[in-house]
Design a protein around this motif. Structure first.
Motif, PDB file in Angstrom:
ATOM      1  N   ARG A  34      27.817  26.549   3.132  1.00  0.00           N
ATOM      2  CA  ARG A  34      29.126  26.616   2.488  1.00  0.00           C
ATOM      3  C   ARG A  34      29.972  25.405   2.869  1.00  0.00           C
ATOM      4  O   ARG A  34      30.003  24.980   4.031  1.00  0.00           O
ATOM      5  N   LEU A  35      30.673  24.863   1.875  1.00  0.00           N
ATOM      6  CA  LEU A  35      31.520  23.688   2.053  1.00  0.00           C
ATOM      7  C   LEU A  35      32.961  24.041   1.706  1.00  0.00           C
ATOM      8  O   LEU A  35      33.216  24.744   0.717  1.00  0.00           O
ATOM      9  N   PHE A  36      33.909  23.525   2.502  1.00  0.00           N
ATOM     10  CA  PHE A  36      35.326  23.772   2.260  1.00  0.00           C
ATOM     11  C   PHE A  36      36.122  22.500   2.526  1.00  0.00           C
ATOM     12  O   PHE A  36      35.805  21.737   3.443  1.00  0.00           O
ATOM     13  N   ALA A  80      38.149  31.639   2.220  1.00  0.00           N
ATOM     14  CA  ALA A  80      39.199  30.634   2.319  1.00  0.00           C
ATOM     15  C   ALA A  80      40.502  31.325   2.634  1.00  0.00           C
ATOM     16  O   ALA A  80      40.929  32.185   1.918  1.00  0.00           O
ATOM     17  N   LEU A  81      41.131  30.966   3.755  1.00  0.00           N
ATOM     18  CA  LEU A  81      42.379  31.607   4.136  1.00  0.00           C
ATOM     19  C   LEU A  81      43.335  30.628   4.759  1.00  0.00           C
ATOM     20  O   LEU A  81      43.101  29.439   4.805  1.00  0.00           O
ATOM     21  N   LEU A  82      44.407  31.163   5.285  1.00  0.00           N
ATOM     22  CA  LEU A  82      45.474  30.327   5.775  1.00  0.00           C
ATOM     23  C   LEU A  82      45.269  29.919   7.213  1.00  0.00           C
ATOM     24  O   LEU A  82      44.591  30.579   7.972  1.00  0.00           O
ATOM     25  N   HIS A  83      45.907  28.841   7.594  1.00  0.00           N
ATOM     26  CA  HIS A  83      45.846  28.343   8.955  1.00  0.00           C
ATOM     27  C   HIS A  83      46.708  29.242   9.830  1.00  0.00           C
ATOM     28  O   HIS A  83      47.798  29.602   9.453  1.00  0.00           O
ATOM     29  N   SER A 141      26.053  27.219  -4.798  1.00  0.00           N
ATOM     30  CA  SER A 141      25.825  25.795  -5.025  1.00  0.00           C
ATOM     31  C   SER A 141      27.091  25.021  -4.717  1.00  0.00           C
ATOM     32  O   SER A 141      28.207  25.520  -4.887  1.00  0.00           O
ATOM     33  N   GLY A 142      26.942  23.776  -4.245  1.00  0.00           N
ATOM     34  CA  GLY A 142      28.122  22.995  -3.886  1.00  0.00           C
ATOM     35  C   GLY A 142      27.827  21.515  -3.880  1.00  0.00           C
ATOM     36  O   GLY A 142      26.701  21.076  -4.121  1.00  0.00           O
ATOM     37  N   GLY A 166      40.280  24.535   3.179  1.00  0.00           N
ATOM     38  CA  GLY A 166      40.163  25.952   2.882  1.00  0.00           C
ATOM     39  C   GLY A 166      39.719  26.281   1.485  1.00  0.00           C
ATOM     40  O   GLY A 166      39.312  27.407   1.224  1.00  0.00           O
ATOM     41  N   ILE A 167      39.788  25.338   0.546  1.00  0.00           N
ATOM     42  CA  ILE A 167      39.332  25.602  -0.810  1.00  0.00           C
ATOM     43  C   ILE A 167      37.835  25.316  -0.886  1.00  0.00           C
ATOM     44  O   ILE A 167      37.385  24.249  -0.485  1.00  0.00           O
ATOM     45  N   PRO A 168      37.041  26.263  -1.397  1.00  0.00           N
ATOM     46  CA  PRO A 168      35.597  26.051  -1.418  1.00  0.00           C
ATOM     47  C   PRO A 168      35.191  24.858  -2.265  1.00  0.00           C
ATOM     48  O   PRO A 168      35.680  24.666  -3.378  1.00  0.00           O
TER      49      PRO A 168
END
Length: 704
Positions: free
Chosen positions: A113-115, A16-19, A127-128, A118-120
């Motif tokens: 993976r789900l975001f 997760a990072l910045l735009h 797991s998500g 940007g936050i997981p």
């Protein structure tokens, strides 16, 4: 219609990072949204067209148009390579897999993976859940497939990224309502805008609150959910600060799965045990994140991000009291209290080099989840479905700390890019309830995930692309909790699954539309599979090797006031080396070999100030096995084709805009299995799909 099967320009291997952008735009263009692993920049089609990865982008407007805006599955059927099904069971979330990754999950999401901004929405153990995707305020959703998905870290066979809208001037207020079958309703409100003035803009904001409820398609399947999402961002000299917040609370009864006989009965049924034990689940989750980026000059930039949250789950199962008498039983009530946090720190360099655009970055990403997990008996005396005696109490932790580096060199006619991520994952369990055996222990998973890709411009509107890389899928804490021989302690014999993925394809575009064709090959070893149920506890083991080979086709073309959208997936997923319980050559469960979506949209001319679109859809899903043994009598869901029609309208009067829709799904009332519960220990593999159903909604928008 804004779905684009395009290439996403991968930048960094972090969760997760910045735009950011290759060519910086005015601060208000990016809204400062957090972006994981692969950074989409301005989100322009041109930028994704010039990359080597495979990504579908569904525009938020299209995602909402004519839909209930409750489930992520509503607008993503057009994405090839993606299996996403509504279980009609809100206690278990959607069924999601990408190119076969995640198909084994019986609840929630695994291997994908789900975001959200940007936050997981995925925990460090992989797991998500997709329930907290804010569809009402989504700007776009991106579905990442292929080797470059591994740069999101462990358990990233694919990734689904939701980005919310950015507040702009003038502001906008939307209020919407929808009704559907089985007492379903949804109310929601979204507000976006920007403080300050045009000359001196302040904070950009996006707020989204909503609630939905349903009586359920089957007995014991009622549910309700409330959500709130907020995003604030503000530009400063050479950078931007962004804050995000999410709150969700939900309650759902659990109708559980059906046997083959129950499914064939035709009438929507619920297994008697679900009603007897009043199976149910409640969830509450709160999380927040902060992102900050700053240009340092000469093409250098630093980007920092952190987030933290808390999640509480209480679930009542239908495990018989007699089974819980075993010494190793953890009961029939799950009580989970989770705290989690994560961070990213990245340095980035962008500059012209050797006649091309160089993009180089390196950083460190870390995550931790701490689960206080308790188990209780689901009976007191002769009364079942209530919390009884404590049978399990332990603290589980999953920690990751992954360094990464990536590089990309882009010219007009070709792009060369690659990355490397080192996965370091550690699980630990501390048991405070030793009566049923000491469950304490620890296990580590690690490995290097390299990926490389190239894009060739064959003609102005035609290009080829190829990529290859390695992936690693760790078991979840739940899957590693018990040894497959029934003994106490973490299953230290359970290995992570390792894969090698390769894809090659062509994509083209012209004034009328675009198309994409991709061939892929995925080879895995130590595939994680079910080892059966012992004393009510699901156990897992490694099932040898698998091979997944397939073809993805997608296209969208406009002809006057008619638009045709189509997507087709062929996936041949087989076990390569057999085990004692899985013969070599068996199909992997939960995966159809064929999947097809098509939509014809017609937008006729209306009177001034009025617009409208009529749609006709067809969705075909091939047959699916629900267990590794491929039992045709009790575990095969037959293929089916569903049709749907819809109409939506829009009228504008002054500052007000009205939008209405009505649609009919499963037009022919086809009886079918909407989803399967892979390797269910009670052979209740099936969840019946919704019959013919009507839904309608209205939305009022005003600019201010």
């Amino acid at each position: 219609m804004h779905i684009r099967t395009l290439a996403l320009f991968p930048l960094a291997a972090l969760p997760a990072l910045l735009h950011a952008q290759t060519n910086p735009a005015p601060p208000e263009s990016d809204g400062g949204s957090l972006a994981p692993v692969v950074i989409t920049g301005s989100g322009s089609a041109e930028q994704r067209w010039r990359g080597a990865a495979t990504v579908d982008v569904v525009d938020g407007t299209e995602l909402r148009a004519g839909q209930l805006q409750i489930n992520l599955s509503e607008g993503l059927a057009r994405v090839p390579g993606l299996v996403i099904r509504n279980r009609e069971n809100y206690a278990q979330d959607l069924q999601v897999s990408i190119r076969g990754f995640g198909a084994r999950s019986t609840f929630g999401v695994r291997g994908v993976r789900l975001f959200v901004d940007g936050i997981p929405a995925s925990a460090p153990d992989g797991s998500g859940q997709a329930a907290n995707f804010p569809l009402g305020s989504a700007d776009r959703i991106e579905v990442v497939r292929g080797p470059f998905a591994a740069l999101y870290g462990a358990s990233s066979g694919g990734a689904i990224l939701a980005y919310t809208q950015n507040g702009t001037r003038p502001g906008e207020l939307r209020v919407g309502a929808a009704l559907g079958a089985n007492g379903l309703w949804r109310l929601s409100t979204q507000a976006t805008g920007q403080t300050g003035t045009a000359e001196a803009p302040g904070w950009s904001y996006t707020l989204d609150v909503g609630k939905f409820a349903t009586d359920g398609a089957r007995p014991q399947s009622a549910a309700h959910r409330s959500t709130a999402n907020a995003k604030l961002s503000r530009a400063h000299d050479g950078g931007r600060t962004t804050l995000v917040f999410n709150r969700q609370s939900a309650f759902a009864l659990d109708p559980q799965g059906l046997s083959r006989t129950q499914l064939d009965a035709g009438t929507p049924l619920t297994t008697p045990q679900a009603i007897q034990f009043n199976t149910r689940k409640s969830v509450s989750q709160t999380q927040a994140g902060l992102a900050w980026d700053q240009a340092l000059g000469n093409g250098h930039k630093v980007e920092l991000m952190g987030y933290a949250g808390q999640r509480r789950v209480i679930q009542f199962q239908s495990i018989p009291p007699g089974v819980q008498g075993a010494a190793g039983s953890s009961g029939g009530v799950i009580d989970l209290d989770r705290d989690y946090w994560g961070f990213n720190a990245r340095w980035r360099l962008q500059r012209e080099w050797q006649g091309g655009q160089l993009d180089l970055s390196a950083g460190l990403a870390g995550e931790r989840q701490t689960d206080l997990r308790r188990g209780y008996e689901n009976f007191v005396g002769g009364t079942v479905g209530v919390r009884g005696t404590l049978r399990r109490e332990e603290t589980n932790q999953a920690t990751t700390l992954d360094p990464y580096v990536r590089a990309s060199w882009q010219k007009a006619d070709w792009t060369l890019e690659g990355g490397l991520r080192r996965v370091n994952a550690r699980y630990a369990s501390s048991d405070a309830f030793l009566t049923n055996g000491d469950q304490s222990g620890g296990v580590s998973f690690n490995g290097y995930l390299p990926v490389v890709g190239v894009r060739w411009q064959l003609a102005p509107q035609l290009q080829a692309f190829a990529s290859t890389g390695r992936g690693l899928e760790t078991p979840t804490l739940n899957e590693a909790a018990y040894r497959s021989d029934g003994g106490a302690g973490l299953n230290t014999d359970l290995n992570a699954s390792r894969s090698t993925s390769t894809e090659i394809g062509l994509r083209g575009r012209n004034a009328a539309g675009l198309w994409n064709a991709t061939l892929f090959d995925i080879r895995t070893r130590d595939e994680i599979v079910s080892a059966g149920t012992i004393d009510g506890r699901a156990t897992f083991t490694n099932g040898g090797s698998t091979k997944r080979q397939g073809l993805e086709l997608s296209a969208e073309y406009g002809m006057g006031n008619v638009t045709l959208t189509g997507a087709y997936t062929y996936l041949r997923a087989r076990y390569g080396s057999g085990t004692a319980s899985i013969p070599a050559g068996n199909r992997m469960p939960g995966l159809p070999e064929h999947q097809f979506f098509s939509q014809l949209a017609w937008a006729p001319a209306f009177a001034s100030g009025i617009g409208g679109v009529f749609t006709l859809e067809a969705r075909h899903t091939g047959s699916v096995f629900a267990n590794d043994a491929n039992n045709r009598t009790t575990a095969l869901a037959e293929s089916h084709t569903l049709f749907g029609i819809g109409a939506r309208f829009e009228q504008t009067t002054g500052a007000w805009t009205w939008r209405e829709f009505v649609r009919i799904d499963n037009l022919t009332d086809k009886k079918h299995a909407g989803s399967v519960i892979v390797n269910d220990g009670n052979s209740r593999f099936f969840e019946s799909g919704l019959g013919r159903s009507v839904s309608a909604g209205v939305e009022l928008t005003r600019h201010f």
